[in-house]
Design a protein around this motif. Structure first.
Motif, PDB file in Angstrom:
ATOM      1  N   ASN A  46       0.821  -1.214   0.000  1.00 34.48           N
ATOM      2  CA  ASN A  46       0.000   0.000   0.000  1.00 34.48           C
ATOM      3  C   ASN A  46       0.853   1.261   0.000  1.00 34.48           C
ATOM      4  OD1 ASN A  46       0.982  -0.394   2.540  1.00 34.48           O
ATOM      5  ND2 ASN A  46      -0.921   0.021   3.622  1.00 34.48           N
ATOM      6  N   PRO A  47       1.680   1.417  -1.041  1.00 33.09           N
ATOM      7  CA  PRO A  47       2.454   2.664  -1.090  1.00 33.09           C
ATOM      8  C   PRO A  47       1.497   3.846  -1.235  1.00 33.09           C
ATOM      9  CG  PRO A  47       2.579   1.529  -3.184  1.00 33.09           C
ATOM     10  CD  PRO A  47       1.884   0.601  -2.239  1.00 33.09           C
ATOM     11  N   PHE A  48       1.922   5.002  -0.744  1.00 34.49           N
ATOM     12  CA  PHE A  48       1.119   6.205  -0.937  1.00 34.49           C
ATOM     13  C   PHE A  48       1.128   6.568  -2.410  1.00 34.49           C
ATOM     14  CE2 PHE A  48       2.883   7.307   3.443  1.00 34.49           C
ATOM     15  CZ  PHE A  48       1.753   6.834   4.094  1.00 34.49           C
ATOM     16  N   ALA A  49       0.088   7.264  -2.832  1.00 31.77           N
ATOM     17  CA  ALA A  49       0.022   7.728  -4.217  1.00 31.77           C
ATOM     18  C   ALA A  49       0.913   8.959  -4.368  1.00 31.77           C
ATOM     19  CB  ALA A  49      -1.419   8.039  -4.600  1.00 31.77           C
ATOM     20  N   LYS A  50       2.176   8.775  -4.052  1.00 26.58           N
ATOM     21  CA  LYS A  50       3.146   9.864  -4.137  1.00 26.58           C
ATOM     22  C   LYS A  50       4.393   9.305  -4.825  1.00 26.58           C
ATOM     23  CE  LYS A  50       1.621  11.417   0.450  1.00 26.58           C
ATOM     24  NZ  LYS A  50       0.882  12.632   0.155  1.00 26.58           N
ATOM     25  N   THR A  51       5.415  10.134  -4.936  1.00 26.62           N
ATOM     26  CA  THR A  51       6.643   9.631  -5.539  1.00 26.62           C
ATOM     27  C   THR A  51       7.326   8.669  -4.579  1.00 26.62           C
ATOM     28  OG1 THR A  51       7.967  11.368  -4.576  1.00 26.62           O
ATOM     29  CG2 THR A  51       7.011  11.832  -6.730  1.00 26.62           C
ATOM     30  N   ASP A 107      11.788  10.087  -8.194  1.00 32.91           N
ATOM     31  CA  ASP A 107      10.721  11.083  -8.274  1.00 32.91           C
ATOM     32  C   ASP A 107       9.600  10.659  -9.206  1.00 32.91           C
ATOM     33  OD1 ASP A 107      11.586  13.114  -6.439  1.00 32.91           O
ATOM     34  OD2 ASP A 107      13.320  13.311  -7.769  1.00 32.91           O
ATOM     35  N   THR A 108       9.542   9.371  -9.493  1.00 38.54           N
ATOM     36  CA  THR A 108       8.380   8.891 -10.235  1.00 38.54           C
ATOM     37  C   THR A 108       7.386   8.317  -9.238  1.00 38.54           C
ATOM     38  OG1 THR A 108       9.422   6.753 -10.517  1.00 38.54           O
ATOM     39  CG2 THR A 108       9.694   8.321 -12.303  1.00 38.54           C
ATOM     40  N   SER A 109       6.180   8.126  -9.714  1.00 33.98           N
ATOM     41  CA  SER A 109       5.119   7.672  -8.816  1.00 33.98           C
ATOM     42  C   SER A 109       5.379   6.256  -8.322  1.00 33.98           C
ATOM     43  CB  SER A 109       3.774   7.708  -9.532  1.00 33.98           C
ATOM     44  OG  SER A 109       2.803   7.072  -8.743  1.00 33.98           O
ATOM     45  N   ARG A 121      10.311   8.840  -3.446  1.00 34.62           N
ATOM     46  CA  ARG A 121      10.993   9.619  -2.432  1.00 34.62           C
ATOM     47  C   ARG A 121      10.007  10.097  -1.355  1.00 34.62           C
ATOM     48  NH1 ARG A 121      15.620  12.603  -3.220  1.00 34.62           N
ATOM     49  NH2 ARG A 121      15.296  12.707  -5.458  1.00 34.62           N
ATOM     50  N   GLU A 122       8.879  10.644  -1.825  1.00 38.48           N
ATOM     51  CA  GLU A 122       7.887  11.164  -0.879  1.00 38.48           C
ATOM     52  C   GLU A 122       7.328  10.057   0.010  1.00 38.48           C
ATOM     53  OE1 GLU A 122       5.943  13.978   0.290  1.00 38.48           O
ATOM     54  OE2 GLU A 122       7.937  14.730  -0.194  1.00 38.48           O
ATOM     55  N   LEU A 165      -6.137  11.632  -2.487  1.00 36.27           N
ATOM     56  CA  LEU A 165      -6.750  10.632  -3.351  1.00 36.27           C
ATOM     57  C   LEU A 165      -8.235  10.918  -3.569  1.00 36.27           C
ATOM     58  CD1 LEU A 165      -5.048   7.407  -2.016  1.00 36.27           C
ATOM     59  CD2 LEU A 165      -4.812   8.392  -4.279  1.00 36.27           C
ATOM     60  N   MET A 207      -2.636  14.163  -8.663  1.00 32.78           N
ATOM     61  CA  MET A 207      -2.570  13.732  -7.277  1.00 32.78           C
ATOM     62  C   MET A 207      -1.790  12.442  -7.093  1.00 32.78           C
ATOM     63  SD  MET A 207      -3.608  15.819  -5.283  1.00 32.78           S
ATOM     64  CE  MET A 207      -4.131  17.458  -5.682  1.00 32.78           C
ATOM     65  N   THR A 208      -1.848  11.558  -8.072  1.00 35.04           N
ATOM     66  CA  THR A 208      -1.142  10.300  -7.897  1.00 35.04           C
ATOM     67  C   THR A 208       0.343  10.476  -8.181  1.00 35.04           C
ATOM     68  OG1 THR A 208      -1.724   9.714 -10.141  1.00 35.04           O
ATOM     69  CG2 THR A 208      -3.105   8.819  -8.388  1.00 35.04           C
ATOM     70  N   GLY A 209       0.726  11.670  -8.589  1.00 40.66           N
ATOM     71  CA  GLY A 209       2.146  11.994  -8.656  1.00 40.66           C
ATOM     72  C   GLY A 209       2.871  11.405  -9.838  1.00 40.66           C
ATOM     73  N   THR A 210       2.149  10.994 -10.869  1.00 41.47           N
ATOM     74  CA  THR A 210       2.843  10.393 -11.990  1.00 41.47           C
ATOM     75  C   THR A 210       3.733  11.402 -12.707  1.00 41.47           C
ATOM     76  OG1 THR A 210       0.757  10.711 -13.133  1.00 41.47           O
ATOM     77  CG2 THR A 210       1.347   8.456 -12.549  1.00 41.47           C
ATOM     78  N   PHE A 255       7.611  11.344   3.581  1.00 39.23           N
ATOM     79  CA  PHE A 255       6.372  11.962   4.029  1.00 39.23           C
ATOM     80  C   PHE A 255       6.189  11.893   5.554  1.00 39.23           C
ATOM     81  CE2 PHE A 255       1.784  11.455   4.960  1.00 39.23           C
ATOM     82  CZ  PHE A 255       1.389  12.735   4.634  1.00 39.23           C
ATOM     83  N   ARG A 257       4.864  14.270 -11.079  1.00 32.74           N
ATOM     84  CA  ARG A 257       5.414  15.180 -10.082  1.00 32.74           C
ATOM     85  C   ARG A 257       6.880  15.517 -10.363  1.00 32.74           C
ATOM     86  NH1 ARG A 257       3.715  14.774  -4.548  1.00 32.74           N
ATOM     87  NH2 ARG A 257       1.660  15.674  -4.467  1.00 32.74           N
ATOM     88  N   LEU A 290       3.226   4.290  -7.575  1.00 31.25           N
ATOM     89  CA  LEU A 290       2.186   3.402  -8.097  1.00 31.25           C
ATOM     90  C   LEU A 290       2.647   2.678  -9.354  1.00 31.25           C
ATOM     91  CD1 LEU A 290      -1.014   5.565  -7.618  1.00 31.25           C
ATOM     92  CD2 LEU A 290       0.044   3.931  -6.072  1.00 31.25           C
ATOM     93  N   GLU A 291       3.782   3.124  -9.927  1.00 32.83           N
ATOM     94  CA  GLU A 291       4.267   2.466 -11.134  1.00 32.83           C
ATOM     95  C   GLU A 291       5.186   1.284 -10.825  1.00 32.83           C
ATOM     96  OE1 GLU A 291       5.854   5.687 -13.446  1.00 32.83           O
ATOM     97  OE2 GLU A 291       3.874   6.587 -13.589  1.00 32.83           O
ATOM     98  N   GLN A 312      -4.755   2.587   2.606  1.00 31.24           N
ATOM     99  CA  GLN A 312      -4.011   3.840   2.605  1.00 31.24           C
ATOM    100  C   GLN A 312      -4.019   4.470   3.990  1.00 31.24           C
ATOM    101  OE1 GLN A 312      -2.300   5.663   0.202  1.00 31.24           O
ATOM    102  NE2 GLN A 312      -2.353   3.862  -1.092  1.00 31.24           N
ATOM    103  N   ARG A 352       9.770   2.063   3.870  1.00 33.89           N
ATOM    104  CA  ARG A 352       9.046   3.168   4.487  1.00 33.89           C
ATOM    105  C   ARG A 352       8.950   2.964   6.005  1.00 33.89           C
ATOM    106  NH1 ARG A 352       3.112   3.756   2.203  1.00 33.89           N
ATOM    107  NH2 ARG A 352       2.869   1.860   3.408  1.00 33.89           N
TER     108      ARG A 352
END
Lengths: 266, 307, 302
Positions: free
Chosen positions: A110-115, A157-159, A117-118, C187, C293-296, A122, C298, A161-162, C165, A175
């Motif tokens: 469950n990574p955050f929807a952030k980069t 610095d990529t998401s 790094r973030e 989100l 928001m999902t930072g793709t 965070f 960012r 989620l990828e 989350q 984390r």
């Protein structure tokens, strides 16, 4: 599959030698009126990996979630959980400090929807770490510790989620590590992953054990046998047997354990 | 070591953050709660003044249809009978809901049973656009198109219950349709295949199985549609004729509770009987809105499939 | 018997097709009528000149601005309250009678006729608080009208965020409020944006709640006076402000302007076009916000 009726009072639980990081005394968990675990008393040794095994619904995950109070608001927990001479199962307890010290990794990544790094920075920032060099250091350290650094160092610095499932799960481990906890709780961390990712996670755990006390829930007996030092077998909310992993897998003393290990049910 | 022990037992920044966060959200929800209570309280007290301060008989208010609160009537007292407006309000509400429901059910069946994919794709935007058109625009088109038509066909002024019903029919149609769609979707799939496998035609399946199972949901949809029709002000006001008279036909000028409020509130002086009487009309609207809510709750309790 | 059933089946399905076609035709007629009669009346002059209350040739400049200004103010007031209330319902509300009561209250509020909301605003804001017919009164009335829907849309958007989350945030020792603001809310923002845009369409077309709150007159204002406290400033929230929707209503009920229907059809077309844009763009902006928001995409900071 029908399960034989075992005498649930007949159990064998040892207290491991050496320093104990976390100990529970007669922990009972209730979901409303339904009781999920019964008088669980286990001592988890420091810098060791302890595995909690058992069929699904045996109460092992429920029990694990008591250890950093993730059951708050979900279930009622009675009994004592001793950590650093403090009963952490008390109302007054500061759960935020506790969770910083006892981290948790969940079944589904469950990574955050952030980069990437973030994801690691965070919570640190929210906990008041402001120095950018410290933050960057922690990112590298924790990603290295989770054996993810080489794969992601060029795309911090990529998401997040990828990432693939296995990478995402290792990011979640990183984390947690970044918080510099004492104890790491893992709730079936590899059950949603492919064998290669699973192997990587297991390797990571063996490395981490040098610095952290690890408690891992798994329904995969081979995994428990491969990584853990101690193993507790849960059956219908009761701990039937808890001892050195080698002992429990080679010489189970309780009938239920023996049947479970030899694949008769579960 | 001891440091951690101490920290574990003391509140920290996070504890306060949580208390503040909880408090802020509580204040927001509390604000909405207080708002609702305030609306109920003020409109009720204002609305009751007609009876308590001006001593108008409650029975006269609901049973008589002579409305001239600003002038003394034949018996030396102002006449405050709201029956004509109440009847007209109910008439346009019921008629428009009855007219709209077959269309709404047809739309819903089309979207769920006949052409689920294509139907959804075409009709969903249709519903959304119908919802999106503002009520003054509905009223304006009613005024420009419907009234001349009614006048040509039936004579008279062209305004009245008939054009109001037609305008409201279009306005409540999307409400009833989208809620009926939800009701039909809630009927389990197996019901349909079971019916079809027994040799029922598609219409038999829809009529005897799906619609029957979804009846409570469709009734709820109708009630919501009626609530919207009952409370609609401007579109109705523009085509109803605005004469407080008991309707004698579908095309005689009349007034609803909302149309009377819209046109007269600005022409009366706060605290006088003509003004209080209007607030009583507003109270009737409020109470009816609550009644519609209660009916929906009652139907919901009996419904077999919950959302 | 069998043949009969088949005949009825055909007849019924034919009827459904017919009824559906009627509805689609009604919509086409409505949009067609507004756009065909209205578009020809829209000109740059129509959009930029002041309205007239007696002679022909009036524009809608001030009404258009008032509608936009009221919309912006309403969103500014109602969004924070809806956010707080939606967060409460999604995150803090326990399953007990108080929550049921609150939810019922919100349902009641959302089903209140807008004229009742307008009259309540008139009674409390215009008379009791002596705000008079003003933009502020109007914005607060519209807020009351908007709160239940926006709150529900916030609540739904937040509830759609996976539980995992929240657990991730909490397990790192973050407070619940930090987790909500830093993890859950980003989100939920795409859904919230969609909700805000859709409710904007509703607000933009609303008139019944405004007749007795924002008033029915559009005084001449100066668009160069940026001081909101100056009485002649276009930003002054204490001046009465007839909106586009109210203008259409007023022209057709009390108006004596000879070209009332021309101005109305032009104004209706403007209203419909703006609302169409809101409806069409809501999903687009929601998706856009999701990508953000999902930072793709960012960029590195700091």
């Amino acid at each position: 599959m029908t399960q034989p009726d075992y005498n649930l009072d007949q159990h064998q639980i040892i207290v491991p030698p050496g320093e104990i990081a976390l100990e529970t005394k007669d922990v009972n968990v209730f979901y409303g009126k339904k009781q999920a675990t019964f008088d669980t008393s286990l001592a988890f040794p420091r810098f060791k990996i302890s595995a909690l095994i058992g069929a699904s619904g045996s109460g092992k995950s429920t029990f694990l979630r008591c250890l950093n109070r993730m059951n708050d608001g979900v279930a009622t927990v009675t009994g004592a959980i001793m950590y650093r001479d403090v009963n952490i199962n008390q109302k007054k307890l500061n759960v935020y400090v506790l969770r910083k010290n006892i981290g948790m990794v969940f079944q589904h990544p469950n990574p955050f929807a952030k980069t990437i790094r973030e994801n690691i920075q965070f919570a640190l920032k929210k906990h008041g770490v402001k120095d950018q060099t410290v933050l960057d250091q922690r990112v590298e350290q924790s990603l290295r510790a989770a054996a993810l650094w080489d794969e992601v160092k060029d795309k911090l610095d990529t998401s997040a989620l990828e990432l693939s499932g296995g990478q995402a799960q290792r990011l979640c481990i990183a984390r947690s590590i970044a918080m510099q906890p004492d104890i790491l709780l893992l709730d079936e961390p590899a059950s949603a992953l492919d064998p290669i990712s699973t192997a990587k996670i297991e390797e990571t755990l063996l490395e981490l054990k040098q610095k952290y006390t690890i408690i891992i829930v798994t329904h995969n007996m081979q995994q428990a046998a491969r990584v853990s030092d101690y193993t507790a077998f849960f059956h219908l909310g009761h701990v039937m047997e808890y001892k050195k992993t080698a002992d429990i897998f080679t010489r189970p003393q309780v009938k239920a354990t023996e049947d479970y290990i030899s694949g008769n049910f579960g | 070591m001891n440091e951690i022990k101490e920290k574990l037992l003391k509140p920290s920044k996070e504890t306060h953050q949580d208390q503040i966060g909880h408090l802020i959200s509580l204040v927001c929800i509390g604000f909405i709660g207080i708002l609702v209570v305030a609306i109920l309280f003020f409109i009720t007290t204002k609305g009751l003044a007609t009876f308590t301060t001006n001593h108008v008989s409650v029975i006269d208010f609901f049973a008589k249809s002579d409305w001239s609160p600003s002038q003394k009537g034949p018996n030396g007292k102002p006449e405050v009978g709201a029956l004509a407006m109440i009847v007209t309000s109910f008439a346009v509400t019921l008629l428009s809901a009855i007219l709209a429901t077959p269309f709404a059910i047809a739309m819903a069946l089309f979207m769920t049973e006949i052409a689920p994919k294509r139907g959804q794709k075409i009709l969903q935007p249709v519903i959304e656009l119908l919802v999106g058109i503002p009520s003054v625009v509905y009223g304006f088109i009613g005024l420009m198109v419907l009234i001349p038509m009614v006048r040509t066909v039936f004579g008279g002024t062209g305004s009245g219950i008939l054009p109001a019903t037609i305008v409201l029919f279009v306005m409540v149609l999307p409400t009833i349709t989208s809620m009926s769609v939800d009701a039909l979707k809630a009927v389990p799939r197996d019901y349909r295949s079971a019916a079809l496998s027994l040799g029922a035609t598609r219409w038999q399946m829809m009529y005897k199985v799906v619609l029957r199972a979804a009846t409570p949901g469709i009734l709820t949809a109708m009630i919501f549609g009626m609530a919207r029709a009952f409370g609609e002000a401007l579109a109705v006001q523009m085509v109803i004729g605005n004469a407080v008279l008991m309707p004698t036909s579908l095309t005689s000028p009349t007034a609803t509770l909302t149309s009377q409020l819209t046109t007269q509130m600005g022409n009366t002086i706060m605290g006088t009987l003509p003004n209080n009487a209007l607030w009583t009309l507003a109270l009737v609207l409020l109470v009816m809105s609550l009644v519609f809510n209660v009916i929906v709750k009652l139907i919901g309790k009996r419904s077999a499939f919950k959302k | 018997m069998k043949i009969n059933a088949k005949k009825i089946n055909k007849l019924a399905i034919g009827t459904i097709w017919a009824l559906v076609s009627v509805v689609v035709l009604i919509l086409i007629f409505l949009l067609g009528y507004i756009l065909v009669t209205g578009l020809s009346d829209i000109s740059w002059k129509f959009l930029t000149s002041t309205s007239s209350s007696i002679s022909a040739g009036g524009g809608i400049r001030d009404q258009l601005f008032n509608s936009v200004y009221l919309l912006v103010l309403t969103i500014i007031i109602s969004l924070p309250i809806s956010l707080g209330a939606g967060i409460y319902l999604a995150e803090y509300a326990k399953d007990n009678w108080i929550t049921t009561l609150i939810k019922t209250a919100i349902e009641v509020l959302s089903s209140l006729p807008s004229i009742v909301v307008g009259l309540f605003g008139y009674l409390i804001l215009v008379i009791k608080f002596q705000l008079d017919y003003s933009i502020l009164s109007g914005a607060i009335a519209l807020t009351i009208f908007n709160l239940p829907l926006l709150t529900r849309s916030v609540e739904d958007s937040i509830e759609e965020v996976p539980k995992l989350q929240r657990e991730a945030g909490l397990s790192l020792g973050l407070s619940k409020s930090k987790t909500i603001v830093g993890v859950v809310l980003p989100l939920a923002i795409p859904g919230i944006i969609t909700g805000v845009i859709l409710s904007s369409g509703r607000i933009f077309g609303e008139a019944a709640a405004l007749i007795y709150t924002a008033g029915q007159s559009a005084p001449i204002v100066s668009y160069t006076d940026w001081n909101p406290f100056s009485p002649s400033s276009f930003l002054n929230p204490m001046r009465p402000a007839e909106t586009l929707a109210v203008h259409i209503w007023k022209l057709n009920t009390e108006g004596i302007v000879p070209d009332a229907h021309i101005v109305s059809s032009g104004a209706s077309a403007v209203l419909i076009i703006v609302i169409l844009i809101f409806n069409l763009s809501s999903r687009f902006f929601g998706n856009w916000a999701y990508r953000k928001m999902t930072g793709t995409t960012r960029k590195k900071r700091g």
